[in-house]
Design a protein around this motif. Structure first.
Motif, PDB file in Angstrom:
ATOM      1  N   GLY A 196       0.827  -1.204   0.000  1.00  0.00           N
ATOM      2  CA  GLY A 196       0.000   0.000   0.000  1.00  0.00           C
ATOM      3  C   GLY A 196       0.864   1.258   0.000  1.00  0.00           C
ATOM      4  N   GLU A 214      -3.361  -2.210   2.203  1.00  0.00           N
ATOM      5  CA  GLU A 214      -4.117  -0.957   2.296  1.00  0.00           C
ATOM      6  C   GLU A 214      -3.160   0.237   2.308  1.00  0.00           C
ATOM      7  OE1 GLU A 214      -6.626  -0.896   5.683  1.00  0.00           O
ATOM      8  OE2 GLU A 214      -8.077  -2.330   4.869  1.00  0.00           O
ATOM      9  N   HIS A 215      -3.646   1.359   1.802  1.00  0.00           N
ATOM     10  CA  HIS A 215      -2.847   2.586   1.828  1.00  0.00           C
ATOM     11  C   HIS A 215      -2.816   3.148   3.258  1.00  0.00           C
ATOM     12  CE1 HIS A 215      -2.731   2.280  -2.399  1.00  0.00           C
ATOM     13  NE2 HIS A 215      -3.923   2.825  -2.663  1.00  0.00           N
ATOM     14  N   ARG A 226      -3.088   6.048   6.134  1.00  0.00           N
ATOM     15  CA  ARG A 226      -4.133   7.053   6.328  1.00  0.00           C
ATOM     16  C   ARG A 226      -3.599   8.184   7.201  1.00  0.00           C
ATOM     17  NH1 ARG A 226      -6.778   2.102   6.728  1.00  0.00           N
ATOM     18  NH2 ARG A 226      -6.644   2.086   9.003  1.00  0.00           N
ATOM     19  N   GLY A 249      -1.726   1.363   7.041  1.00  0.00           N
ATOM     20  CA  GLY A 249      -2.635   0.493   6.291  1.00  0.00           C
ATOM     21  C   GLY A 249      -2.504  -0.958   6.742  1.00  0.00           C
ATOM     22  N   LYS A 250      -3.566  -1.726   6.558  1.00  0.00           N
ATOM     23  CA  LYS A 250      -3.596  -3.124   6.969  1.00  0.00           C
ATOM     24  C   LYS A 250      -2.898  -3.990   5.918  1.00  0.00           C
ATOM     25  CE  LYS A 250      -6.861  -6.813   8.202  1.00  0.00           C
ATOM     26  NZ  LYS A 250      -8.296  -7.181   8.321  1.00  0.00           N
ATOM     27  N   ALA A 276      -2.366  -7.233   3.632  1.00  0.00           N
ATOM     28  CA  ALA A 276      -3.323  -8.141   2.991  1.00  0.00           C
ATOM     29  C   ALA A 276      -3.058  -9.579   3.429  1.00  0.00           C
ATOM     30  CB  ALA A 276      -3.219  -8.019   1.477  1.00  0.00           C
TER      31      ALA A 276
END
Length: 428
Positions: free
Chosen positions: A16, A70-71, A73, A79-80, A82
């Motif tokens: 991300g 996830e990007h 924030r 980010g989480k 995957a």
């Protein structure tokens, strides 16, 4: 249809992107950096499922692309990562890199896992670039691309016993008699074109897996007939049961058949010649079989175990199965077996090392093309939306020696430079 070799494409998930963000709090007009890191992309993981027997599923799905992370924030939230992409494969699957030919994984045990394509790490947010000199950086990284590659998957059957012999000597009939397997049986060569497995149980409660494999012919070690498809499965069997047509029903000499099959096994891989072997004199219910058996015994010598049977009438089957089970009992457990040709094999340790050449420069007409894994990854992970990130990119290239390399190749002000899919104007 039995599918034992396929080529597929796998790609780990991209990491991300990191984020550029700043704290916005009451009574604090100029908060510090608060952009979080991106999450790691998913790995493509192969896991062994003993319920699978073929690679058939991979005929219809040949692309496996894992999810990105996830990007990052704002408010320093990362980010989480995957979750891994789990791909089920049958036991006995060997995975090799299509480009290099290196073995990536040899999957044999139920539940065994191997990462085939790693996901990329997440890009860093601007909180990672904060320093006393630059307390509020407008810099973030894009996520690292996941590994992508083409791999070849080859299935080698995991059977205790492998039936070998010329076509039409009665291997399929024998398997159908001693197990519940229902192989195709016919009076023509290569009736069996795909391996069949059967679970065999002796009267005293012992059991083992037997494989009826496609018949061998002269030249099989060079790929003639079904040679290579057959021989790759023989490698994994513990005991070879060599079926010979003792009646010579097709006009062949049983002893010459026995010699030829053993020669093909040896030429393909010498260790197969040392595998325990039991000879089955089949079709003993036919004329001339008894006479041929006496001649055969004299030719092969007393050291070879020969069991006269008739798969059609089922005579001699029990004695044969006891002998096979006894041979398997005498063998060491799987983890203790050491193949003679691998004892002295030099073990290699692979380490992540920087390539000797970090980049190369070539001319494509009027364009200077810079290539190399490091510069290509750098350009993918640079967020060109921010001027500070662009300056950091240019400075990194300078430190790597790209600027000096371009000058050495004759680059001048205004010349076009291409890295990956992006073009820049060279400024000296």
């Amino acid at each position: 249809m039995f599918v034992d070799k396929v080529k597929i494409y796998v790609k780990g998930g991209d990491g991300g992107n990191g984020m550029v963000a700043f704290r916005r709090e009451k009574y604090e007009a100029n908060g510090g950096p608060a952009g979080g890191d991106g999450g790691r992309g998913a790995d493509v993981v192969f896991v062994v499922d003993e319920g699978l027997r073929t690679l058939m599923d991979f005929r219809y799905q040949k692309h496996f692309k894992a999810k990105p992370g996830e990007h990052g924030r704002s408010k320093s939230q990362h980010g989480k990562a995957a979750s891994p992409m789990m791909v089920r494969v049958p036991p006995g699957t060997v995975v090799t890199d299509s480009d290099t030919g290196d073995v990536v994984a040899d999957l044999t045990q139920h539940g065994q896992e191997a990462v085939i394509a790693q996901g990329g790490r997440g890009g860093r947010g601007n909180i990672r670039f904060s320093s006393p000199k630059n307390p509020a950086p407008y810099i973030s990284e894009n996520g690292e691309p996941g590994v992508e590659r083409y791999v070849e998957m080859e299935l080698k059957l995991l059977a205790d016993v492998g039936l070998v012999g010329y076509p039409s000597v009665g291997k399929s009939t024998l398997l159908s008699v001693v197990s519940a397997a229902k192989p195709k049986i016919g009076a023509y060569h290569f009736t069996t074109i795909a391996p069949n497995l059967g679970l065999v149980e002796t009267a005293d409660g012992r059991s083992f897996v037997m494989a009826d494999l496609p018949g061998l012919i002269e030249g099989a070690h060079e790929g003639v007939g079904l040679g290579h498809q057959f021989l790759r499965h023989v490698e994994r069997t513990k005991v070879l049961v060599h079926v010979v047509d003792m009646a010579g029903s097709e006009g062949r000499d049983p002893y010459q058949d026995w010699l030829q099959i053993n020669e093909e096994l040896t030429l393909y891989r010498e260790v197969l010649a040392e595998r325990p072997q039991i000879v089955v004199a089949n079709k003993m219910d036919l004329p001339e079989a008894e006479e041929n058996l006496e001649i055969f015994r004299e030719q092969v010598g007393v050291d070879v175990s020969i069991f006269p049977v008739s798969a059609a009438t089922r005579s001699g089957i029990d004695e044969l199965l006891y002998a096979i089970a006894d041979e398997l009992d005498r063998m060491p457990k799987v983890e203790e077996i050491v193949e003679p040709d691998t004892e002295e094999t030099e073990r290699k340790v692979y380490r992540a090392e920087e390539p000797e050449e970090a980049f190369t420069i070539r001319r494509d007409n009027e364009v200077f093309v810079v290539e190399g894994p490091r510069v290509e990854k750098l350009i993918k992970m640079t967020n060109f939306q921010y001027d500070e990130a662009v300056r950091r990119f240019a400075n990194t290239l300078k430190i790597m020696g790209v600027d000096d390399g371009l000058r050495a190749r004759g680059a001048k002000d205004g010349d076009t430079v291409r890295i990956d899919e992006m073009e820049f104007e060279f400024r000296d």
